[in-house]
Design a protein around this motif. Structure first.
Motif, PDB file in Angstrom:
ATOM      1  N   LEU A  48       0.823  -1.204   0.000  1.00 16.21           N
ATOM      2  CA  LEU A  48       0.000   0.000   0.000  1.00 16.21           C
ATOM      3  C   LEU A  48       0.862   1.260   0.000  1.00 16.21           C
ATOM      4  O   LEU A  48       0.580   2.224  -0.727  1.00 16.21           O
ATOM      5  N   THR A  49       1.898   1.267   0.816  1.00 15.69           N
ATOM      6  CA  THR A  49       2.782   2.430   0.894  1.00 15.69           C
ATOM      7  C   THR A  49       3.446   2.708  -0.446  1.00 15.69           C
ATOM      8  O   THR A  49       3.463   3.853  -0.937  1.00 15.69           O
ATOM      9  N   VAL A  50       3.979   1.661  -1.065  1.00 17.86           N
ATOM     10  CA  VAL A  50       4.672   1.821  -2.350  1.00 17.86           C
ATOM     11  C   VAL A  50       3.702   2.284  -3.430  1.00 17.86           C
ATOM     12  O   VAL A  50       3.993   3.211  -4.195  1.00 17.86           O
ATOM     13  N   VAL A  51       2.538   1.642  -3.495  1.00 17.81           N
ATOM     14  CA  VAL A  51       1.560   1.976  -4.539  1.00 17.81           C
ATOM     15  C   VAL A  51       1.050   3.401  -4.383  1.00 17.81           C
ATOM     16  O   VAL A  51       0.989   4.169  -5.362  1.00 17.81           O
ATOM     17  N   LEU A  52       0.690   3.796  -3.162  1.00 11.51           N
ATOM     18  CA  LEU A  52       0.151   5.138  -2.952  1.00 11.51           C
ATOM     19  C   LEU A  52       1.202   6.214  -3.225  1.00 11.51           C
ATOM     20  O   LEU A  52       0.897   7.264  -3.809  1.00 11.51           O
TER      21      LEU A  52
ATOM     22  N   LYS B  69       3.123  11.543  -9.207  1.00 11.87           N
ATOM     23  CA  LYS B  69       2.941  12.293 -10.455  1.00 11.87           C
ATOM     24  C   LYS B  69       1.497  12.112 -10.912  1.00 11.87           C
ATOM     25  O   LYS B  69       1.173  11.207 -11.685  1.00 11.87           O
ATOM     26  N   LEU B  70       0.619  12.989 -10.407  1.00 13.88           N
ATOM     27  CA  LEU B  70      -0.791  12.928 -10.781  1.00 13.88           C
ATOM     28  C   LEU B  70      -0.992  13.538 -12.164  1.00 13.88           C
ATOM     29  O   LEU B  70      -0.368  14.548 -12.516  1.00 13.88           O
ATOM     30  N   GLU B  71      -1.861  12.922 -12.952  1.00 14.73           N
ATOM     31  CA  GLU B  71      -2.108  13.373 -14.309  1.00 14.73           C
ATOM     32  C   GLU B  71      -3.571  13.781 -14.469  1.00 14.73           C
ATOM     33  O   GLU B  71      -4.450  13.285 -13.770  1.00 14.73           O
ATOM     34  N   LEU B  72      -3.802  14.703 -15.406  1.00 14.66           N
ATOM     35  CA  LEU B  72      -5.154  15.165 -15.668  1.00 14.66           C
ATOM     36  C   LEU B  72      -6.026  14.029 -16.186  1.00 14.66           C
ATOM     37  O   LEU B  72      -7.185  13.885 -15.813  1.00 14.66           O
ATOM     38  N   VAL B  73      -5.449  13.216 -17.074  1.00 13.41           N
ATOM     39  CA  VAL B  73      -6.111  11.993 -17.532  1.00 13.41           C
ATOM     40  C   VAL B  73      -5.506  10.846 -16.736  1.00 13.41           C
ATOM     41  O   VAL B  73      -4.382  10.425 -17.002  1.00 13.41           O
ATOM     42  N   PRO B  74      -6.213  10.350 -15.726  1.00 19.80           N
ATOM     43  CA  PRO B  74      -5.592   9.406 -14.801  1.00 19.80           C
ATOM     44  C   PRO B  74      -5.346   8.039 -15.414  1.00 19.80           C
ATOM     45  O   PRO B  74      -6.093   7.573 -16.283  1.00 19.80           O
ATOM     46  N   SER B  75      -4.275   7.424 -14.955  1.00 21.79           N
ATOM     47  CA  SER B  75      -4.022   6.037 -15.313  1.00 21.79           C
ATOM     48  C   SER B  75      -4.990   5.150 -14.538  1.00 21.79           C
ATOM     49  O   SER B  75      -5.759   5.624 -13.698  1.00 21.79           O
ATOM     50  N   LYS B  76      -4.953   3.843 -14.791  1.00 22.33           N
ATOM     51  CA  LYS B  76      -5.849   2.934 -14.086  1.00 22.33           C
ATOM     52  C   LYS B  76      -5.569   2.948 -12.585  1.00 22.33           C
ATOM     53  O   LYS B  76      -6.492   2.951 -11.770  1.00 22.33           O
ATOM     54  N   GLY B  77      -4.290   2.969 -12.232  1.00 20.79           N
ATOM     55  CA  GLY B  77      -3.931   3.002 -10.813  1.00 20.79           C
ATOM     56  C   GLY B  77      -4.394   4.279 -10.144  1.00 20.79           C
ATOM     57  O   GLY B  77      -4.959   4.247  -9.043  1.00 20.79           O
ATOM     58  N   GLN B  78      -4.149   5.425 -10.816  1.00 14.01           N
ATOM     59  CA  GLN B  78      -4.587   6.703 -10.261  1.00 14.01           C
ATOM     60  C   GLN B  78      -6.099   6.759 -10.159  1.00 14.01           C
ATOM     61  O   GLN B  78      -6.644   7.285  -9.174  1.00 14.01           O
TER      62      GLN B  78
END
Length: 263
Positions: free
Chosen positions: A48-52, A58-67
């Motif tokens: 959880l720590t690593v993933v979060l 690096k947050l993106e306007l068009v989010p990836s699946k993880g985001q």
């Protein structure tokens, strides 16, 4: 695991899984043993720590699946629980804790359906007690900080009651807030995870026994037991997600009571 036990006359019979299957020490025994649940909980915490950290770096306007998944969980906790229950002007200091509780409970619960793990951490009551204790000291700490110790004790009894009723109401409310709430909160999470996992084990290993160790019509019932275990498995997924939601919901309700102006 061997669920065959010697029966009368030296014959073997099915030995149903029980509480012992939830202990599972990997190294050592007794109070200082390294158990399977400890390894699972530690692995979940690290993952959880690593993933979060990775997703939020690096947050993106068009989010990836993880985001997208992280933001969906965060939005559920923020907008659907913390803000609505605690209050729009008071929920932000508690939001990190609520999101952490939700993710920890959810992922550890889902470990019960994860291949090669199949062990929900909160089927061991100690973990439920620790998380409940965190919530317990949070909402009582907030109440004492706001009202002072005597004001906090006084708040267990609403004003305007007849003098002879005050001691009775105060004792009932004190037991509800200080004893019953944490007790039921921990037992609800533990009980659902324990019972669900135990039912799955009973039908899976019972079906295995009927299918491979019996004759006549009984192997057919073993197939039915496997089918029923699949239905329980799918139902357990719903329960695991629901229990994470309910745990945070109760935490928000208790904190909302502690920060409310009328408390």
């Amino acid at each position: 695991m061997n669920y065959l036990a010697a029966g009368g006359g030296g014959e073997e019979g099915f030995h149903a899984p029980g509480i012992a299957e939830f202990w599972q020490p990997l190294v050592g025994n007794g109070a200082f043993a390294l158990t399977r649940s400890m390894v699972v909980f530690a692995a979940v915490a690290i993952i959880l720590t690593v993933v979060l950290l990775r997703v939020t770096k690096k947050l993106e306007l068009v989010p990836s699946k993880g985001q997208f998944l992280v933001e969906s969980g965060y939005s559920l906790v923020r907008n659907g629980l913390a803000r609505d229950i605690i209050g729009a002007d008071k929920f932000k200091p508690f939001l990190p804790l609520m999101f952490a509780l939700f993710t920890v409970v959810l992922i550890n619960n889902l470990m019960g359906i994860m291949p090669f793990i199949n062990f929900p951490t909160f089927s061991r009551i100690g973990y439920a007690i620790v998380l409940t204790a965190i919530v317990y000291f949070t909402y009582h700490g907030v109440g004492i900080a706001r009202l002072g110790l005597f004001g906090w004790l006084k708040s267990f009894c609403p004003p305007g009651l007849p003098a002879w009723v005050v001691p009775i109401v105060w004792i009932i409310e004190f037991l509800t807030y200080v004893v019953n709430r944490p007790l039921t909160m921990a037992l609800r999470l533990f009980g659902n995870m324990f019972a669900g996992h135990l039912m799955i084990m009973v039908f899976v290993f019972g079906g295995e026994y009927l299918l491979f160790s019996t004759e006549g019509f009984l192997p057919v019932t073993g197939v039915l037991a496997y089918v029923f275990s699949l239905a329980i498995f799918l139902f357990e997924v719903i329960v695991q997600c629901l229990q994470a939601y309910v745990f945070v919901l109760l935490a928000c309700v208790y904190i909302a009571g502690a920060v409310a102006d009328e408390h």
